[in-house]
Design a protein around this motif. Sequence first.
Motif, mmCIF file in Angstrom:
data_model
loop_
_atom_site.group_PDB
_atom_site.id
_atom_site.type_symbol
_atom_site.label_atom_id
_atom_site.label_comp_id
_atom_site.label_asym_id
_atom_site.label_seq_id
_atom_site.Cartn_x
_atom_site.Cartn_y
_atom_site.Cartn_z
ATOM 1 N N ARG A 1 -35.655 17.227 0.904
ATOM 2 C CA ARG A 1 -36.734 16.227 0.963
ATOM 3 C C ARG A 1 -37.942 16.852 0.291
ATOM 4 O O ARG A 1 -38.724 17.551 0.937
ATOM 5 C CB ARG A 1 -37.057 15.887 2.414
ATOM 6 N N PRO A 2 -38.100 16.659 -1.034
ATOM 7 C CA PRO A 2 -39.195 17.317 -1.750
ATOM 8 C C PRO A 2 -40.579 16.961 -1.203
ATOM 9 O O PRO A 2 -41.516 17.718 -1.347
ATOM 10 C CB PRO A 2 -39.018 16.845 -3.188
ATOM 11 N N LEU A 3 -40.662 15.800 -0.523
ATOM 12 C CA LEU A 3 -41.898 15.460 0.198
ATOM 13 C C LEU A 3 -41.493 14.827 1.528
ATOM 14 O O LEU A 3 -40.374 14.313 1.648
ATOM 15 C CB LEU A 3 -42.763 14.496 -0.627
ATOM 16 N N PRO A 4 -42.370 14.855 2.541
ATOM 17 C CA PRO A 4 -41.973 14.317 3.848
ATOM 18 C C PRO A 4 -41.675 12.815 3.768
ATOM 19 O O PRO A 4 -42.551 12.035 3.364
ATOM 20 C CB PRO A 4 -43.200 14.575 4.731
ATOM 21 N N PRO A 5 -40.449 12.387 4.107
ATOM 22 C CA PRO A 5 -40.186 10.945 4.151
ATOM 23 C C PRO A 5 -40.988 10.328 5.300
ATOM 24 O O PRO A 5 -41.250 10.989 6.304
ATOM 25 C CB PRO A 5 -38.691 10.850 4.426
ATOM 26 N N GLU A 6 -41.410 9.077 5.119
ATOM 27 C CA GLU A 6 -42.187 8.391 6.179
ATOM 28 C C GLU A 6 -41.262 7.439 6.941
ATOM 29 O O GLU A 6 -40.554 6.644 6.339
ATOM 30 C CB GLU A 6 -43.364 7.613 5.568
ATOM 31 N N GLU A 7 -41.239 7.582 8.242
ATOM 32 C CA GLU A 7 -40.398 6.715 9.082
ATOM 33 C C GLU A 7 -41.300 5.902 10.008
ATOM 34 O O GLU A 7 -42.392 6.344 10.367
ATOM 35 C CB GLU A 7 -39.420 7.577 9.906
ATOM 36 N N THR A 8 -40.818 4.697 10.357
ATOM 37 C CA THR A 8 -41.604 3.807 11.237
ATOM 38 C C THR A 8 -41.050 3.864 12.645
ATOM 39 O O THR A 8 -39.835 3.925 12.837
ATOM 40 C CB THR A 8 -41.533 2.364 10.690
ATOM 41 N N TRP A 9 -41.960 3.823 13.616
ATOM 42 C CA TRP A 9 -41.567 3.859 15.023
ATOM 43 C C TRP A 9 -42.145 2.649 15.750
ATOM 44 O O TRP A 9 -43.269 2.228 15.504
ATOM 45 C CB TRP A 9 -42.066 5.144 15.689
ATOM 46 N N SER A 10 -41.348 2.111 16.722
ATOM 47 C CA SER A 10 -41.850 1.045 17.590
ATOM 48 C C SER A 10 -41.358 1.313 18.999
ATOM 49 O O SER A 10 -40.134 1.237 19.261
ATOM 50 C CB SER A 10 -41.320 -0.322 17.122
ATOM 51 N N THR A 11 -42.270 1.641 19.897
ATOM 52 C CA THR A 11 -41.866 1.892 21.277
ATOM 53 C C THR A 11 -41.282 0.645 21.940
ATOM 54 O O THR A 11 -40.251 0.735 22.619
ATOM 55 C CB THR A 11 -43.058 2.457 22.071
ATOM 56 N N PRO A 12 -41.872 -0.560 21.749
ATOM 57 C CA PRO A 12 -41.259 -1.756 22.362
ATOM 58 C C PRO A 12 -39.808 -1.973 21.919
ATOM 59 O O PRO A 12 -38.931 -2.232 22.743
ATOM 60 C CB PRO A 12 -42.165 -2.901 21.900
ATOM 61 N N LYS A 13 -39.561 -1.796 20.619
ATOM 62 C CA LYS A 13 -38.187 -1.978 20.132
ATOM 63 C C LYS A 13 -37.264 -0.921 20.754
ATOM 64 O O LYS A 13 -36.117 -1.180 21.130
ATOM 65 C CB LYS A 13 -38.137 -1.911 18.604
ATOM 66 N N TYR A 14 -37.786 0.299 20.873
ATOM 67 C CA TYR A 14 -37.004 1.402 21.458
ATOM 68 C C TYR A 14 -36.671 1.104 22.914
ATOM 69 O O TYR A 14 -35.513 1.248 23.342
ATOM 70 C CB TYR A 14 -37.816 2.687 21.348
ATOM 71 N N TYR B 1 -38.834 18.970 3.629
ATOM 72 C CA TYR B 1 -39.752 18.684 4.744
ATOM 73 C C TYR B 1 -39.047 17.913 5.858
ATOM 74 O O TYR B 1 -38.078 17.197 5.608
ATOM 75 C CB TYR B 1 -40.901 17.800 4.244
ATOM 76 N N LEU B 2 -39.591 18.018 7.025
ATOM 77 C CA LEU B 2 -39.233 17.079 8.093
ATOM 78 C C LEU B 2 -39.956 15.761 7.823
ATOM 79 O O LEU B 2 -40.973 15.736 7.129
ATOM 80 C CB LEU B 2 -39.674 17.651 9.453
ATOM 81 N N PRO B 3 -39.425 14.660 8.349
ATOM 82 C CA PRO B 3 -40.112 13.379 8.156
ATOM 83 C C PRO B 3 -41.437 13.337 8.929
ATOM 84 O O PRO B 3 -41.673 14.153 9.817
ATOM 85 C CB PRO B 3 -39.141 12.352 8.757
ATOM 86 N N VAL B 4 -42.294 12.372 8.550
ATOM 87 C CA VAL B 4 -43.446 12.039 9.401
ATOM 88 C C VAL B 4 -43.219 10.614 9.922
ATOM 89 O O VAL B 4 -42.422 9.864 9.370
ATOM 90 C CB VAL B 4 -44.791 12.129 8.633
ATOM 91 N N SER B 5 -43.905 10.293 11.007
ATOM 92 C CA SER B 5 -43.652 9.009 11.661
ATOM 93 C C SER B 5 -44.961 8.218 11.776
ATOM 94 O O SER B 5 -46.009 8.784 12.090
ATOM 95 C CB SER B 5 -43.079 9.261 13.064
ATOM 96 N N ARG B 6 -44.859 6.932 11.477
ATOM 97 C CA ARG B 6 -46.022 6.047 11.639
ATOM 98 C C ARG B 6 -45.614 4.852 12.501
ATOM 99 O O ARG B 6 -44.449 4.435 12.493
ATOM 100 C CB ARG B 6 -46.511 5.523 10.280
ATOM 101 N N LEU B 7 -46.568 4.287 13.221
ATOM 102 C CA LEU B 7 -46.318 3.051 13.949
ATOM 103 C C LEU B 7 -46.279 1.901 12.943
ATOM 104 O O LEU B 7 -46.670 2.065 11.781
ATOM 105 C CB LEU B 7 -47.426 2.823 14.987
#
Length: 405
Positions: free
Chosen positions: A175-188, A391-397
């Motif tokens: 991962r040459p740059l941190p991939p961005e992942e989306t998180w949703s606590t309600p969906k989880y 890189y490890l991913p980063v997470s956004r809401l």
Amino acid sequence: MKIEKIDVFVSCPGRNFVTVKVTTSDGVYGLGDATVNGREQAVVAMLQEHVIPCLIGRDAHNIEDIWQYLYRGVYWRRGPINMAAIAAIDMALWDIKGKVAGLPVYQLLGGKSRQGVTLYAHANGESIEQTLANAEQHVSNGFKAVRLQSAVPGLEVTYGVLGDKKDYFELQGSRPLPPEETWSTPKYFDLVVELFEQARSRLGNQVQLLHDVHSRLTPIESARLGKLLEPYNLLFLEDASIAENQTAYKTIRQHTTTPLAIGETYNTLWDCKDLIQNQWIDYIRVAATHAGGITALKRIADFASVFNVQLAPHGAPDLSPVCFAAHMHLNTWVPNFGIQEFVGFGNESLREIFQHEFTVQNGMAYVSEAPGLGVEFDEQAALKYPYKRSYLPVSRLEDGSMWHW
Ligand code: CS2
Ligand code: MG
């Protein structure tokens, strides 16, 4: 027996590993793992520029004094980079002492408290059905404990789910740059309780079930999840909330009897002292590589034993077979052993670089009787897989706010 040479190897058999080799004036050498996922070169610099020059000529037998020298001597104490550098040197010195004594490291710690080390496997899937089918496979292979991580409907990617990747190495890959992942606590929340309700009805009550929240909930959300999961008797709920906020676990503990585990991101006993002495947790999941080595984990485990907290060392794919070896010796000795995370011995190229005699049978691992840690490192093979920044991913809401990956 003086420390004569310390080499640092960075190799990438599917993902990066940092391996330290300490060689003494008697020609005996020891290995240590210094891998910090996504920040590997920072540890290499810490070792090569700041740690190694201070160690040449010191007595390799003085493990504790060297640990204290490196911990107290830096002034800027603690932290993942510093403690991984100390950890790798420490593991290598224990490896050397075992080789010189002709004993496996667990004998130097106090001998066997158990014949085998109970493991938990990782089950994951794009659906609850797929996750439970994966769990059934592990159970049929003899595992008594399985971690369940299922894709959250409506989210493109979910932590701990391989998707179309064949293994974690391919998932982490480059991962040459941190991939961005989306998180949703309600969906989880919609998914996770259903996952364990179906798991219990399909797998029965005997198999131990675990789950890694990966620090994504606020304390009161973690408390709510712990309560909702109580009917399914998890062995533990891991990283329910962020690790920096130790008192969050006081809140969580007040609301739920679901056992709590945390520790993989901790680097010293100071990071988890309050959690342990207040018994806000049940399992401490520190890793030899990230928390200062065998010397440090022994101290943390002894402290935890006073408060009925059990050792459940981290066992992620970004810890090398040298770290796993250190855990196997600690887990074989430690009186307050809980369980060991196990994600397999990696791919062909990893096994080409690291050779060991640990065996796994029916969900149990058996320590190597070879002197030292019982791991060999093939430097030529390591050269075939040069470092590749990843890189490890980063997470956004969903609204774009940064969150916790
Ligand atoms: C995870 C780790 O195994 C686990 O419990 O939390 O795989 C974690 O995601 C990695 O170590 C991060 O590098
Ligand atoms: Mg974890």
